[in-house]
Design a protein around this motif. Sequence first.
Motif, PDB file in Angstrom:
ATOM      1  N   GLY A 314      67.933  -9.007 -97.565  1.00  0.00           N
ATOM      2  CA  GLY A 314      68.586  -7.896 -98.248  1.00  0.00           C
ATOM      3  C   GLY A 314      69.134  -6.900 -97.251  1.00  0.00           C
ATOM      4  N   ILE A 315      70.347  -6.453 -97.469  1.00  0.00           N
ATOM      5  CA  ILE A 315      70.961  -5.426 -96.628  1.00  0.00           C
ATOM      6  C   ILE A 315      71.058  -4.145 -97.440  1.00  0.00           C
ATOM      7  N   GLY A 316      70.353  -3.115 -96.990  1.00  0.00           N
ATOM      8  CA  GLY A 316      70.316  -1.840 -97.687  1.00  0.00           C
ATOM      9  C   GLY A 316      71.493  -0.957 -97.321  1.00  0.00           C
ATOM     10  N   SER A 317      71.369   0.324 -97.648  1.00  0.00           N
ATOM     11  CA  SER A 317      72.509   1.220 -97.447  1.00  0.00           C
ATOM     12  C   SER A 317      72.047   2.658 -97.253  1.00  0.00           C
ATOM     13  N   PRO A 318      72.622   3.367 -96.250  1.00  0.00           N
ATOM     14  CA  PRO A 318      72.290   4.782 -96.071  1.00  0.00           C
ATOM     15  C   PRO A 318      72.970   5.693 -97.088  1.00  0.00           C
ATOM     16  N   ARG A 319      73.870   5.146 -97.926  1.00  0.00           N
ATOM     17  CA  ARG A 319      74.455   5.968 -98.998  1.00  0.00           C
ATOM     18  C   ARG A 319      73.765   5.735-100.326  1.00  0.00           C
ATOM     19  N   ALA A 320      72.776   4.839-100.361  1.00  0.00           N
ATOM     20  CA  ALA A 320      71.996   4.591-101.576  1.00  0.00           C
ATOM     21  C   ALA A 320      70.680   5.362-101.502  1.00  0.00           C
ATOM     22  N   SER A 321      70.071   5.606-102.649  1.00  0.00           N
ATOM     23  CA  SER A 321      68.844   6.400-102.721  1.00  0.00           C
ATOM     24  C   SER A 321      67.664   5.667-102.092  1.00  0.00           C
ATOM     25  N   ILE A 322      66.607   6.400-101.817  1.00  0.00           N
ATOM     26  CA  ILE A 322      65.369   5.792-101.312  1.00  0.00           C
ATOM     27  C   ILE A 322      64.843   4.786-102.328  1.00  0.00           C
ATOM     28  N   PHE A 326      64.192   0.892-101.582  1.00  0.00           N
ATOM     29  CA  PHE A 326      62.815   0.399-101.696  1.00  0.00           C
ATOM     30  C   PHE A 326      62.738  -0.774-102.668  1.00  0.00           C
ATOM     31  N   SER A 327      63.493  -0.702-103.746  1.00  0.00           N
ATOM     32  CA  SER A 327      63.494  -1.792-104.721  1.00  0.00           C
ATOM     33  C   SER A 327      64.035  -3.082-104.100  1.00  0.00           C
ATOM     34  N   LEU A 328      65.053  -2.957-103.249  1.00  0.00           N
ATOM     35  CA  LEU A 328      65.566  -4.131-102.532  1.00  0.00           C
ATOM     36  C   LEU A 328      64.518  -4.649-101.559  1.00  0.00           C
ATOM     37  N   LEU A 329      63.837  -3.742-100.882  1.00  0.00           N
ATOM     38  CA  LEU A 329      62.787  -4.132 -99.953  1.00  0.00           C
ATOM     39  C   LEU A 329      61.695  -4.926-100.678  1.00  0.00           C
ATOM     40  N   GLU A 330      61.326  -4.460-101.862  1.00  0.00           N
ATOM     41  CA  GLU A 330      60.308  -5.176-102.644  1.00  0.00           C
ATOM     42  C   GLU A 330      60.777  -6.576-103.045  1.00  0.00           C
ATOM     43  N   LEU A 331      62.064  -6.703-103.335  1.00  0.00           N
ATOM     44  CA  LEU A 331      62.613  -7.985-103.766  1.00  0.00           C
ATOM     45  C   LEU A 331      62.595  -9.012-102.642  1.00  0.00           C
ATOM     46  N   TYR A 334      59.456  -7.126 -96.408  1.00  0.00           N
ATOM     47  CA  TYR A 334      59.715  -6.349 -95.187  1.00  0.00           C
ATOM     48  C   TYR A 334      60.428  -7.157 -94.111  1.00  0.00           C
ATOM     49  N   LYS A 335      60.033  -8.419 -93.942  1.00  0.00           N
ATOM     50  CA  LYS A 335      60.625  -9.242 -92.880  1.00  0.00           C
ATOM     51  C   LYS A 335      62.097  -9.540 -93.143  1.00  0.00           C
ATOM     52  N   ASN A 336      62.512  -9.415 -94.370  1.00  0.00           N
ATOM     53  CA  ASN A 336      63.882  -9.782 -94.749  1.00  0.00           C
ATOM     54  C   ASN A 336      64.744  -8.580 -95.138  1.00  0.00           C
ATOM     55  N   PHE A 337      64.269  -7.375 -94.799  1.00  0.00           N
ATOM     56  CA  PHE A 337      64.991  -6.161 -95.185  1.00  0.00           C
ATOM     57  C   PHE A 337      65.725  -5.595 -93.978  1.00  0.00           C
ATOM     58  N   SER A 563      70.747 -17.110 -98.742  1.00  0.00           N
ATOM     59  CA  SER A 563      71.114 -16.136 -99.773  1.00  0.00           C
ATOM     60  C   SER A 563      71.019 -14.715 -99.217  1.00  0.00           C
ATOM     61  N   LEU A 564      71.935 -13.879 -99.685  1.00  0.00           N
ATOM     62  CA  LEU A 564      72.033 -12.519 -99.176  1.00  0.00           C
ATOM     63  C   LEU A 564      72.267 -11.557-100.334  1.00  0.00           C
ATOM     64  N   VAL A 565      71.502 -10.441-100.364  1.00  0.00           N
ATOM     65  CA  VAL A 565      71.701  -9.379-101.346  1.00  0.00           C
ATOM     66  C   VAL A 565      72.182  -8.133-100.597  1.00  0.00           C
ATOM     67  N   ILE A 566      73.351  -7.628-100.968  1.00  0.00           N
ATOM     68  CA  ILE A 566      73.928  -6.448-100.310  1.00  0.00           C
ATOM     69  C   ILE A 566      73.934  -5.275-101.280  1.00  0.00           C
ATOM     70  N   LEU A 567      73.302  -4.190-100.890  1.00  0.00           N
ATOM     71  CA  LEU A 567      73.151  -3.015-101.746  1.00  0.00           C
ATOM     72  C   LEU A 567      74.112  -1.902-101.318  1.00  0.00           C
ATOM     73  N   GLU A 568      75.094  -1.592-102.148  1.00  0.00           N
ATOM     74  CA  GLU A 568      75.980  -0.425-101.976  1.00  0.00           C
ATOM     75  C   GLU A 568      76.406  -0.232-100.515  1.00  0.00           C
ATOM     76  N   ASN A 569      76.978  -1.258 -99.938  1.00  0.00           N
ATOM     77  CA  ASN A 569      77.325  -1.212 -98.530  1.00  0.00           C
ATOM     78  C   ASN A 569      78.564  -2.064 -98.272  1.00  0.00           C
ATOM     79  N   ASP A 570      79.585  -1.450 -97.686  1.00  0.00           N
ATOM     80  CA  ASP A 570      80.759  -2.203 -97.259  1.00  0.00           C
ATOM     81  C   ASP A 570      80.580  -2.561 -95.791  1.00  0.00           C
ATOM     82  N   LEU A 571      80.222  -3.800 -95.528  1.00  0.00           N
ATOM     83  CA  LEU A 571      79.923  -4.235 -94.164  1.00  0.00           C
ATOM     84  C   LEU A 571      81.141  -4.112 -93.257  1.00  0.00           C
TER      85      LEU A 571
END
Length: 908
Positions: A314-322, A326-331, A334-337, A563-571
């Motif tokens: 999962g790829i998180g985002s500094p423009r998304a909320s904590i 965190f919900s992506l991290l749970e999905l 930790y090793k894949n966040f 598989s990749l999950v991208i959260l609110e982030n334009d790479l």
Amino acid sequence: MITIFIDGNKYKIKKEKNILEACLSVGLDIPYFCWHPILGSIGSCRQCAVKQYINSKDTNGKLVMSCMTQVMNKSIISINDSEAKTFRKNIIEYLMINHPHDCPICEEAGQCHLQDMTIMNEHYKRRYRFKKRTHNNQNLGPFVSHNMNRCITCYRCVRFYKEYAGGSDLNVYGFHDNIYFGRLNDGNLENEFSGNLIEICPTGVFGDKINSKNYNRKWDMQFSPSICHQCSVGCNISLGGRQGVLKKIENRYNGTINHYFLCDRGRFGYEYVNIKNKFIYSKKNKKNVLIEIKKNEAIKKARNILKFSKRTIGIGSPRASIESNFSLLELVGYKNFFSGIIENEHQQTNLILNILKKGGIHTPSLREIESYDTILILGEDITQTSPRISLAVRQAMKNKLIKESKKNNIPIWDSNSIENLKKDNKNFLFITNTYKTKLDDISSWNYYSSIEDQIKFGFSIANHINNSSPYIKNTKNYLINKINYISNILLKSKKPLIISGMNSGNISIIKSAYNIARSLKINGNNVGIVLLVNYVNSLGLALLKGKSLDKAVFLSKNKKIDSLVILENDLYYHQTKSYINNFLSKIKNIIILDHLKTKTYKKGTLNFSVANFAESSGTVINYEGRAQRFFKCLDYYPYNKKIKILESWKLLNLININFLKKNNFYKNLDEIINKISSNIKNLKKLKNVSLSSNILFNGQKLSRSPNRYSGISSMYSTYNINEPKTSQDKDTIFSFSPDINNSPEIIRKEIPFAWYPGWNSNQSWNKFQKEIGGHLKHGDPGLILFKNKNIKLNWFNKTPIKFFYKKNQYNIISFWSLFGNDETSRYSSTIQKVMIKSYVYINKNDFSWMKLKKNSLLSFYCLGEKIYLPIKFNKKINIGHIGLSIGFPNIPKVFLGSIAKNFLEINI
């Protein structure tokens, strides 16, 4: 404190106030126009007259202007004296003689200070029947409209624009009863804080042009307290919306942070929220085209992807909320966040976080910055990257002038007298940068040089202050005297402040800034440090300890990801096109959650539309480690009420619980916040940032709507004649129903909009403050997460690499712009109109070997990408450097600090 008597009642008042402030501070009403809590008094409108008596035996008294009269111990004052009331009523009638009385078409109506004061003075009849004075209006650009006929000559606009914000293109012209406030000629207002004219003006002279496109009266909108998402400062804002459309953003008072003012990007950069062609849920068909599918089908497909994947990251985002991160991290675990930012930014953010936690140096709030007496800015153009901080720096420079005024017995509110003191009587400001900045007009000295030289300069100052700090060799001779001079001034200063951050692209400049602050603290100075991060939630994301985007790409090279999950982030905003294309091409399944159709979105195999910040509630952490909660304003889409756009954390949680059979169902926002507080060491205080959603006030939730909220039944009649059921907000203390508690006397920190009985304008913030211009009565929103007084970090010893110049190879620096460098606001149509054109900024003398022509393009390579840009010459750029607008389309963040080479001129 002193004692005064107002209409027979006894009050305790701070002695430095004027009568108007004193009366407002204890909850009494006096009409006023020209006075402002921050701008002070000039006594031009004559509206705030009261009767003052010499002593208890004085039966006549005398009329005084309360904004221009200092309170004295045992003063006897009357607001309600008949002579004072008649005087004020006559004055408002004179002020209204030339006013057009166009309330039905004026956008300020219903939230107009002039309306409030007219009613307060009981001026109901118009006796003037002659021709009114009229003016021509100006085109002041795409943000602010102009209607000079409504002016009552309070002078607030020019006082804010010129004296407070440092603008030079708005002025006052004319004399007597023919005064004109505007520009010499039509044209865009140039100051970064021009939007504040809308709220500073007590009438409708300056209006919000963007709001005009989707206009609603104040009483016909729902409001929510929110946080600006356009930079890392975390200014408090109020969102106003109706029918699923965000109509406007206004300043929300916070006595610790932004108090009365916002920057223009924060006020006007929200139109991306209202993009009409939003995707809902989509997947790629066999022809590689995205087609719309239903939510349940999309979630089912996501389940199957995750279920049969060998490894999902999962790829998180500094423009998304904590909460969403965190919900992506749970999905994914930790090793894949991964954080979703490049390695260089990742390291800098973690360093700043470490300094906040262990550095032992106080990081001041925005309001606190105004109290410092000497400021050193290293490598930052803060007017463009964190503009609200630059406005605070401007006020800090005036502290010496204010001290001088006190010596001359001039009250702090007497702005005319203070301005008449010597203009050069200001504090010290020193700036290092690669080019000119907008604060150069008030700086004591500027140093334009390469980032490497600026770093050496910073380390040298630290060593001069404390010789146990690392010593830097080969300092240029002409700089030694300046280093000694600045070091001595910092040492003599009672409250020095060091400002730096990530916008130079070099981690060592942050280290040099900390070394300076550390050396000053050891010396005993009350030093502060401000280290700016890049995004609204950079520090919140860093606390979740995800790895950088580069680490994710490294995994894909070894074919360890399917598989990749991208959260609110334009790479593509962060990395080059070829780099991201190569990365994504190796991954079979790409699930994207976003509210924007970014370049990354087009690469998704399964896309989910999620709520933007106006449609969601959550928590972000600003540059000083202050956690703040933002609350949703928009509840659903009027064009399709069956569509329910979920926050990212809810959607990820839904996938997690329903299809991966994990036992972590969160019924509301409180539950996920409690989970974060218990699982993340440094986020234990997160649950204390705001009140829990189950808190009721007199048995009710708080209303998002003013008392006169209307048109509920007909609001969505164009879509459905049946009145829809009001949405239920289980996540916050607020309700979407207008028939809920709306008392301004409720004990709470989060206030959705400014309103008080008799005060419909934003001047009503006075009613919510402990004292005028101070903190809110029940405390300012937000909670500092890190408080450390002891230094737990050593000196940073890594010295900068010397800059080497090679012909046809140039270091890239950024020419930051208020509009366009950030990831979201550039999707706003009005912002796009004011974005500067992308150029390659060069020093003509440095490129003399190419003999460049004016109307030509320059092509070059950077990190394997070929770039074509028109040329713009800039004499301040140092040898061996070129400037780009980093963050603009096709100019990713990774270019900052990289090498450009193989230059060719292309004639047009």
